[in-house]
Every structure is written in C-alpha cells, then in structure tokens.
Design a protein around this motif. Structure first.
Motif, PDB file in Angstrom:
ATOM      1  N   UNK A  86       0.814  -1.223   0.000  1.00  0.00           N
ATOM      2  CA  UNK A  86       0.000   0.000   0.000  1.00  0.00           C
ATOM      3  C   UNK A  86       0.845   1.270   0.000  1.00  0.00           C
ATOM      4  N   UNK A  87       2.167   1.120  -0.198  1.00  0.00           N
ATOM      5  CA  UNK A  87       3.031   2.282  -0.345  1.00  0.00           C
ATOM      6  C   UNK A  87       3.404   2.988   0.936  1.00  0.00           C
ATOM      7  N   UNK A  88       3.246   2.310   2.078  1.00  0.00           N
ATOM      8  CA  UNK A  88       3.645   2.915   3.353  1.00  0.00           C
ATOM      9  C   UNK A  88       5.063   2.471   3.662  1.00  0.00           C
ATOM     10  N   UNK A  89       6.013   3.363   3.463  1.00  0.00           N
ATOM     11  CA  UNK A  89       7.407   3.066   3.757  1.00  0.00           C
ATOM     12  C   UNK A  89       7.658   3.429   5.220  1.00  0.00           C
ATOM     13  N   UNK A  90       8.098   2.459   5.980  1.00  0.00           N
ATOM     14  CA  UNK A  90       8.191   2.655   7.428  1.00  0.00           C
ATOM     15  C   UNK A  90       9.597   2.405   7.947  1.00  0.00           C
ATOM     16  N   UNK A  91       9.867   3.054   9.047  1.00  0.00           N
ATOM     17  CA  UNK A  91      11.072   2.754   9.827  1.00  0.00           C
ATOM     18  C   UNK A  91      10.715   1.783  10.944  1.00  0.00           C
ATOM     19  N   UNK A  92       9.473   1.898  11.443  1.00  0.00           N
ATOM     20  CA  UNK A  92       8.979   1.047  12.526  1.00  0.00           C
ATOM     21  C   UNK A  92       7.584   0.576  12.169  1.00  0.00           C
ATOM     22  N   UNK A  93       7.283  -0.679  12.496  1.00  0.00           N
ATOM     23  CA  UNK A  93       5.941  -1.218  12.262  1.00  0.00           C
ATOM     24  C   UNK A  93       5.652  -2.307  13.291  1.00  0.00           C
ATOM     25  N   UNK A  94       4.376  -2.462  13.602  1.00  0.00           N
ATOM     26  CA  UNK A  94       3.938  -3.503  14.540  1.00  0.00           C
ATOM     27  C   UNK A  94       2.483  -3.832  14.253  1.00  0.00           C
ATOM     28  N   UNK A  95       2.025  -4.910  14.857  1.00  0.00           N
ATOM     29  CA  UNK A  95       0.647  -5.352  14.664  1.00  0.00           C
ATOM     30  C   UNK A  95       0.061  -5.820  15.986  1.00  0.00           C
ATOM     31  N   UNK A  96      -1.173  -5.420  16.242  1.00  0.00           N
ATOM     32  CA  UNK A  96      -1.962  -5.984  17.339  1.00  0.00           C
ATOM     33  C   UNK A  96      -3.148  -6.706  16.726  1.00  0.00           C
ATOM     34  N   UNK A  97      -3.423  -7.908  17.222  1.00  0.00           N
ATOM     35  CA  UNK A  97      -4.592  -8.689  16.820  1.00  0.00           C
ATOM     36  C   UNK A  97      -5.448  -8.951  18.044  1.00  0.00           C
ATOM     37  N   UNK A  98      -6.742  -9.057  17.821  1.00  0.00           N
ATOM     38  CA  UNK A  98      -7.660  -9.447  18.898  1.00  0.00           C
ATOM     39  C   UNK A  98      -8.884 -10.077  18.273  1.00  0.00           C
ATOM     40  N   UNK A  99      -9.447 -11.063  18.956  1.00  0.00           N
ATOM     41  CA  UNK A  99     -10.653 -11.731  18.455  1.00  0.00           C
ATOM     42  C   UNK A  99     -11.582 -12.043  19.620  1.00  0.00           C
ATOM     43  N   UNK A 100     -12.879 -11.971  19.347  1.00  0.00           N
ATOM     44  CA  UNK A 100     -13.880 -12.354  20.330  1.00  0.00           C
ATOM     45  C   UNK A 100     -14.319 -11.252  21.268  1.00  0.00           C
ATOM     46  N   UNK A 101     -13.952 -10.027  20.993  1.00  0.00           N
ATOM     47  CA  UNK A 101     -14.303  -8.921  21.888  1.00  0.00           C
ATOM     48  C   UNK A 101     -15.631  -8.289  21.487  1.00  0.00           C
ATOM     49  N   UNK A 102     -16.346  -7.794  22.510  1.00  0.00           N
ATOM     50  CA  UNK A 102     -17.663  -7.176  22.299  1.00  0.00           C
ATOM     51  C   UNK A 102     -17.651  -5.668  22.504  1.00  0.00           C
ATOM     52  N   UNK A 103     -16.699  -5.138  23.301  1.00  0.00           N
ATOM     53  CA  UNK A 103     -16.657  -3.698  23.561  1.00  0.00           C
ATOM     54  C   UNK A 103     -15.237  -3.164  23.391  1.00  0.00           C
ATOM     55  N   UNK A 104     -15.152  -1.916  22.955  1.00  0.00           N
ATOM     56  CA  UNK A 104     -13.853  -1.275  22.765  1.00  0.00           C
ATOM     57  C   UNK A 104     -13.080  -1.116  24.075  1.00  0.00           C
ATOM     58  N   UNK A 105     -13.719  -0.681  25.178  1.00  0.00           N
ATOM     59  CA  UNK A 105     -12.948  -0.564  26.422  1.00  0.00           C
ATOM     60  C   UNK A 105     -12.328  -1.886  26.874  1.00  0.00           C
ATOM     61  N   UNK A 106     -13.063  -2.983  26.765  1.00  0.00           N
ATOM     62  CA  UNK A 106     -12.520  -4.283  27.158  1.00  0.00           C
ATOM     63  C   UNK A 106     -11.379  -4.684  26.221  1.00  0.00           C
ATOM     64  N   UNK A 107     -11.545  -4.458  24.934  1.00  0.00           N
ATOM     65  CA  UNK A 107     -10.511  -4.774  23.954  1.00  0.00           C
ATOM     66  C   UNK A 107      -9.216  -4.031  24.280  1.00  0.00           C
ATOM     67  N   UNK A 108      -9.293  -2.710  24.384  1.00  0.00           N
ATOM     68  CA  UNK A 108      -8.081  -1.914  24.578  1.00  0.00           C
ATOM     69  C   UNK A 108      -7.475  -2.153  25.963  1.00  0.00           C
ATOM     70  N   UNK A 109      -8.306  -2.302  26.984  1.00  0.00           N
ATOM     71  CA  UNK A 109      -7.739  -2.574  28.318  1.00  0.00           C
ATOM     72  C   UNK A 109      -7.062  -3.950  28.340  1.00  0.00           C
ATOM     73  N   UNK A 110      -7.573  -4.908  27.587  1.00  0.00           N
ATOM     74  CA  UNK A 110      -6.917  -6.225  27.498  1.00  0.00           C
ATOM     75  C   UNK A 110      -5.564  -6.103  26.815  1.00  0.00           C
ATOM     76  N   UNK A 111      -5.490  -5.313  25.754  1.00  0.00           N
ATOM     77  CA  UNK A 111      -4.192  -5.079  25.120  1.00  0.00           C
ATOM     78  C   UNK A 111      -3.228  -4.423  26.100  1.00  0.00           C
TER      79      UNK A 111
END
Length: 163
Positions: A86-111
């Motif tokens: 997609x043409x994004x040239x990066x110096x740093x990159x990372x990925x977070x994955x999550x599955x089975x979550x129902x709410x954003x606060x629970x998702x982000x607090x779990x991360x």
C-alpha cells in the motif's frame, strides 16, 4: 434509606461512566481509547493513515481467505508485506490482533494488560495506525469481533543541500 440512596448513586455513577466511554468496537473508538492511554504518558496521539487502513483490510481479507489467525501467514508472510503493497514506507511497524471482543474498552484494556500489545500502543516510534474490524472470526463463525491494528512510524527521507 442510606443503602437505597447509595444504590441509586452507584447506578447513576455506573451509567455516567459507561456513557462517557465509547463502548462500540469501531475504528474511531479504538483509536480514541489507545490515544487516551498515550495521552496519560505524554505521548502524541496516533492518527489514522489510509494506507495503513487499506493494509489492515488487506491483511484481514488474507486471513479470512486462508482461514488463519496469526501474526505470520501459513506461507511465512509477515504482516508488513501489506504496508509495502500500500506504499507505506516505514522505519517502525507492529501489529496488534484481537478476536472475540464485544466492547472497545474491554478490547483496549486487554491489550494494555499484555506487555507486547501495550508496548505497541505506547511506543513513541509510532505515529500512525490503520484498523480493520470484522464480525466473528477469520476462521469461521464466532461471537464478538476480530480486529487488526497495524502501527507505523513513517520512514523519514533526509535531504541534502545538493538535492
């Protein structure tokens, strides 16, 4: 009577607290919650980059088509091939994955409770992110939502006086 008043106060506070936090898992809510944690530490906010968003969508689609859920594709591809595509040239990159979550606060607090995921959210090396969200799982029917976040720190091009 005091216990009834305390119960009413507790319920009022609970409703107010839940109304003040975005609960739906949406791109905007996930970014807002990650940025709230970053702000607490004096970090600049992450902004959505459309190239990273398209890369996250491509990544999610690949996992759906091949029915896997992992940081590395079954054929060994890194999640970052999608950033290059997609043409994004990066110096740093990372990925977070999550599955089975129902709410954003629970998702982000779990991360935030996971050292690796927290490090990605809180890294000063990242300035951009892209997010893809689907209902269910990439491996078949499931409850909750699946989320891919790609983080990026754009490569800086140094210019010299001769250029």
């Amino acid at each position: 009577m005091k216990s009834a008043s305390a119960l009413v106060l507790f319920l009022l506070l609970a409703v107010t607290a839940s109304a003040s936090q975005p609960s739906e898992i949406s791109i905007e809510n996930v970014v807002a919650l990650m940025n709230a944690y970053r702000a607490e530490e004096g970090l600049s906010p992450l902004s959505i980059d459309q190239r990273l968003s398209k890369a996250a969508d491509d990544r999610m689609r690949d996992m759906e088509e091949l029915a896997y859920w992992a940081h590395e594709a079954p054929d060994g591809r890194s999640p970052f091939v999608w950033l290059h595509a997609r043409g994004y040239m990066y110096s740093y990159a990372a990925e977070n994955l999550a599955a089975g979550f129902e709410t954003a606060p629970l998702l982000v607090s779990s991360w935030m409770e996971s050292p690796g995921h927290r490090a990605n959210i809180m890294s000063g090396d990242f300035e951009h992110c892209g997010i893809s969200i689907i209902d269910g799982s990439t491996k078949g029917p499931a409850t909750g939502r699946s989320i891919v976040v790609l983080f990026g720190g754009a490569r800086r091009v140094l210019r010299t006086a001769a250029q």
